[in-house]
Design an enzyme around this catalytic site. Structure first.
Site, PDB file in Angstrom:
ATOM      1  N   ASP A 124       0.829  -1.203   0.000  1.00 26.50           N
ATOM      2  CA  ASP A 124       0.000   0.000   0.000  1.00 26.50           C
ATOM      3  C   ASP A 124       0.868   1.258   0.000  1.00 26.50           C
ATOM      4  O   ASP A 124       2.078   1.203   0.282  1.00 26.50           O
ATOM      5  CB  ASP A 124      -0.903  -0.020   1.242  1.00 26.50           C
ATOM      6  CG  ASP A 124      -2.269   0.581   0.972  1.00 26.50           C
ATOM      7  OD1 ASP A 124      -2.377   1.421   0.076  1.00 26.50           O
ATOM      8  OD2 ASP A 124      -3.229   0.208   1.678  1.00 26.50           O
ATOM      9  N   ASP A 162     -10.516   2.218  -3.680  1.00 28.15           N
ATOM     10  CA  ASP A 162     -11.118   1.740  -2.433  1.00 28.15           C
ATOM     11  C   ASP A 162     -12.624   1.646  -2.590  1.00 28.15           C
ATOM     12  O   ASP A 162     -13.307   1.015  -1.795  1.00 28.15           O
ATOM     13  CB  ASP A 162     -10.800   2.699  -1.277  1.00 28.15           C
ATOM     14  CG  ASP A 162      -9.486   2.349  -0.606  1.00 28.15           C
ATOM     15  OD1 ASP A 162      -8.920   1.290  -0.930  1.00 28.15           O
ATOM     16  OD2 ASP A 162      -9.025   3.141   0.235  1.00 28.15           O
TER      17      ASP A 162
HETATM   18  C1  GLA Z   1      -5.818   1.650   2.134  1.00 26.62           C
HETATM   19  C2  GLA Z   1      -6.229   0.487   1.242  1.00 26.62           C
HETATM   20  C3  GLA Z   1      -7.267  -0.353   1.943  1.00 26.62           C
HETATM   21  C4  GLA Z   1      -6.712  -0.844   3.249  1.00 26.62           C
HETATM   22  C5  GLA Z   1      -6.254   0.336   4.087  1.00 26.62           C
HETATM   23  C6  GLA Z   1      -5.557  -0.137   5.327  1.00 26.62           C
HETATM   24  O1  GLA Z   1      -6.858   2.543   2.285  1.00 26.62           O
HETATM   25  O2  GLA Z   1      -6.686   0.934   0.014  1.00 26.62           O
HETATM   26  O3  GLA Z   1      -7.640  -1.436   1.133  1.00 26.62           O
HETATM   27  O4  GLA Z   1      -5.642  -1.722   3.011  1.00 26.62           O
HETATM   28  O5  GLA Z   1      -5.372   1.172   3.371  1.00 26.62           O
HETATM   29  O6  GLA Z   1      -5.176   0.914   6.127  1.00 26.62           O
END
Ligand code: GLA
EC number: 3.2.1.22
Length: 736
Positions: A477, A549
């Site tokens: 991430d 997301d």
């Molecule tokens: C980001 C990712 C999510 C999740 C969060 C965790 O927002 O896109 O899928 O992994 O971080 O903090």
């Protein structure tokens, strides 16, 4: 007069290919061809390389030399608009591809042809390299064009080298400079932000420069990805029109200039963004720009994108022609609130569902400042002893006992100020020493231009893999952009601050390169809080990416539609979640047109939903090869209709999967008339079958009927999408 007979053959070839300023040679013509297309570069009378043709290939290469005689656009007032690599600061006064300050402070540059060669690398790829040099200063540029003949894809980059005694400074250093001649140009580009990625806009380009760029650093694509389409003459459709798809393989700041010049032709200059990025180049060092990748089709966007998919799977994406794992992710199921017992339960749930892997998300690490929310702990990659007293090793074993693989989330490029890492190494953080810190999601990027930081970031993954060799998946991430760009390391090592944006990305690639040398195959998802952090350099190291997301399936239909122009479905991580108001079947059917995963609480599913989901995973396993490796045809565009339909067809056209989704909710919305399928064999007979029906529902499709490919592609087919059947998956199989 030179008598050629006295020269050995090699010398003749070199003589023909090389020429210096003043040499009478002009008109050297270099066709760079794929199976269907050609880019033709020709030297003018002063040996400046200009693009004289871009489009459908001619069968007689010698005809290209005639092209310039057909143009009546002659006016050198702005330099040469059609330059294959426009230099700045001398006779040329239009937007440059390369701008340099020499070691003596002089800002002028000219580039003339020296030589070229074309090396056939294998049956399909040829690398054409054109060497240019400045006649006054010791600066050389090599333009590289690698063609992938079958896929009609060109990968283009430049190498800049200086033999000046002192350091020169690159002010602007594009990867590609192209020139197009057409009546009109239509640019499609994409804008977005968190949870609203990939919104297309198509505009008629008018005189002047339209710039697409990013200055965001780490997660450069948040507002705009480095991908675009240009249609020539008129807007292209899926099946008609001349269209180019282009994308920059660079995970940092980019800039693309689209200039409609005074002849109404289009100049394109694409590369790293030179914003705050003057880059020093020492004597005999070489700067290699990232690759610009493009394809062109005279038959619309559909063919162009299939070109790109074929190329990407075969030549670019890590394990692009391989397999992928279905998974259950715990992010939306638990957020930061879990312990070993809860996770063990989820492993069993994953197994019950039938997916291949359990993915443990954020929240498993940090002790002094535990990672119980997004405000602390990032950077401290030790298991949180309260949540996971027995460590990751125990979880991997537990998962194995439950019969499921184990994967894990990391965000290795980032740090929370509330962390031990920040306390120990404040100088590893990108921030302005004299200004207040500015956060995105309470965090800051680490300074990957610093080799120590590179070692640290590599070490996070290396430790995980060394201690737990059975870790089968990584979600990588990256949740913050770069504010206050400043590197303590560059300062200390007496380098330039303006290197930071570029050296960050180079540092990231160094880490990924080293990681892949030791762990070549472990699948990794590239994620950026959604934000679509994806490009074709990153995909050398990653198997898939997180498009957004936002997993509301209605949104995903639109987003994945747009991503699919540039990246094949095998790379689109698509999870069934609780976002959106649609029924489980709709959510699942949408995720099944990408790389299927789940992020739900399985134990909350009622009996029917569970049964449906178990069957869906099994169904997906039976169709995934077609989705991942098949040819994609976009049939009904949800932007212009109240439903969407697209299909994937195997290369031999024996099997296809058709996905249709209701996207409008007005009375009567849906497919009341048939629409044409594509990608089938007109001469073959096909049977159709509806897949993924919800328990106790019946299909509206006549399954005992066979249809010819011709019928399905001419008279058409109606999957009967309606308010009562909001999503429909149809399998189309050839019968002997
Ligand atoms: C980001 C990712 C999510 C999740 C969060 C965790 O927002 O896109 O899928 O992994 O971080 O903090």
């Amino acid at each position: 007069m030179i008598c050629l007979r006295r020269f050995p053959l090699v010398a003749i070839v070199l003589l023909l290919l090389s020429c210096h300023r003043g040499c009478a040679q002009n008109g050297v013509t270099i066709p760079i061809e794929t199976r269907e297309n050609a880019l033709v570069i020709q030297m003018d009378k002063d040996n400046h390389p200009g693009i004289i043709y871009f489009g459908k290939k001619l069968s007689k290469a010698s005809d290209y030399a005639l092209i310039s005689s057909q143009s009546r656009q002659r006016d050198g007032n702005a330099g040469i608009y059609n330059s294959a690599y426009t230099p700045a600061g001398s006779w040329n006064v239009s937007e440059p591809a390369l701008q340099i300050t020499h070691s003596d402070g002089n800002p002028s540059l000219d580039l003339i042809y020296v030589s070229h060669k074309a090396v056939k690398e294998n049956d399909n790829t040829t690398l054409t390299s054109i060497q240019l040099k400045d006649p006054v200063y010791a600066v050389q540029v090599t333009l590289h064009y690698r063609t992938f003949a079958q896929e009609n894809v060109v990968e283009q980059w430049s190498e800049i080298k200086s033999a000046e005694k002192g350091q020169i400074t690159l002010q602007k250093y594009a990867s590609a400079n192209l020139y197009f001649v057409a009546k009109d140009f239509y640019l499609t580009h994409y804008n977005g932000t968190w949870a609203r990625e990939m919104n297309p806009e198509e505009e008629h380009l008018t005189a002047g420069i339209r710039v697409l760029d990013s200055k965001l650093g780490t997660r450069a694509n948040l507002f705009q990805p480095p991908s675009f389409m240009v249609s020539f003459d008129k807007p292209a459709t899926e099946t008609e029109g001349k269209v180019m798809l282009g994308t920059l393989a660079w995970s940092g700041n980019f800039r693309m200039d689209f200039e409609v010049d005074s002849y109404h032709n289009l100049r394109l200059i694409a590369g790293i963004n030179n914003y705050a990025s003057e880059y020093p180049l020492s004597s005999n060092q070489e700067f290699k720009t990232p690759s610009f990748i493009y394809t062109f089709s005279e038959n619309g966007k559909g063919e162009a994108s299939r070109n790109l998919h074929n190329w990407a799977r075969k030549y670019r994406i890590l394990d692009g022609e391989g397999s992928r794992l279905t998974l259950l992710n715990n992010w939306e199921a638990t957020y930061f609130d879990f312990n070993e017992e809860k996770l063990s339960g989820l492993f069993k749930d994953g197994k019950k569902l039938g997916v291949d892997l359990f993915l443990l998300d954020d929240g498993w690490f940090a002790n002094k400042y535990p990672r119980n929310n997004d405000g602390a702990g990032l950077g401290d990659w030790q298991e949180n002893v309260k949540k996971l007293p027995h460590g990751i090793g125990y979880l991997v074993k537990e998962a194995k006992n439950a019969g499921i693989k184990f994967g894990i989330w990391v965000e290795p490029e980032m740090v929370n100020p509330k962390s031990e890492l920040y306390e120990k190494h404040p100088d590893w953080v990108i921030k302005q020493p004299q200004r207040p810190e500015h956060y995105m999601r309470n965090q800051l990027p680490l300074d990957l231009s610093n080799p120590e930081v590179q070692t640290f970031v590599y070490g996070i993954l290396d430790k995980l893999f060394t201690e737990n060799p059975e870790i089968a998946y990584i979600k990588w991430d990256c949740n913050a952009i770069t504010f206050n760009a400043y590197s303590a390391y560059l300062e200390k090592s007496k380098q330039k601050q303006s290197q930071l944006y570029v050296d960050y990305v180079k540092g990231l690639y160094k880490v990924l390169e080293k990681l892949r040398a030791k762990y070549p195959k472990v699948p990794m998802m590239l994620c950026s809080g959604g934000g679509g952090r994806v490009d074709y350099e990153a995909l050398k190291y990653f198997t898939e990416f997180w498009p957004s997301d936002n997993t509301d399936p209605l949104e995903r239909i639109f987003m994945q539609w747009e991503y699919s122009y540039f990246y094949p479905a095998i790379t689109h991580s698509a999870h069934v979640t609780d976002w959106g108001k649609q029924p489980l079947k709709f959510r699942t059917d949408v995720a099944m047109m990408g790389k299927l995963g789940y992020d739900i609480v399985v134990s909350h599913l009622n009996e029917k939903d569970l049964k449906f989901s178990q069957q869906a995973v099994a169904t997906y396993n039976s169709i995934k090869d077609v989705v991942w490796q098949g040819d994609l045809y976009r049939l009904v565009d949800p932007k212009q209709n109240d439903f969407a339909s697209l299909m994937f067809s195997t290369k031999n056209k024996d099997r296809a999967i058709l996905f249709s989704y209701l996207t409008g909710n007005r009375n009567g919305a849906g497919s009341d008339i048939p629409f044409r399928l594509q990608g089938l064999n007109p001469a073959k007979q096909y049977k159709v079958k509806e897949l993924n029906l919800y328990p106790e529902t019946r299909t509206a499709i006549k399954e005992d009927q066979t249809y010819s490919g011709e019928f399905l592609m001419t008279a058409g087919f109606n999957p009967a999408v309606s308010a009562r059947r909001t999503s429909v998956i149809i399998e189309i199989v050839a019968v002997d």
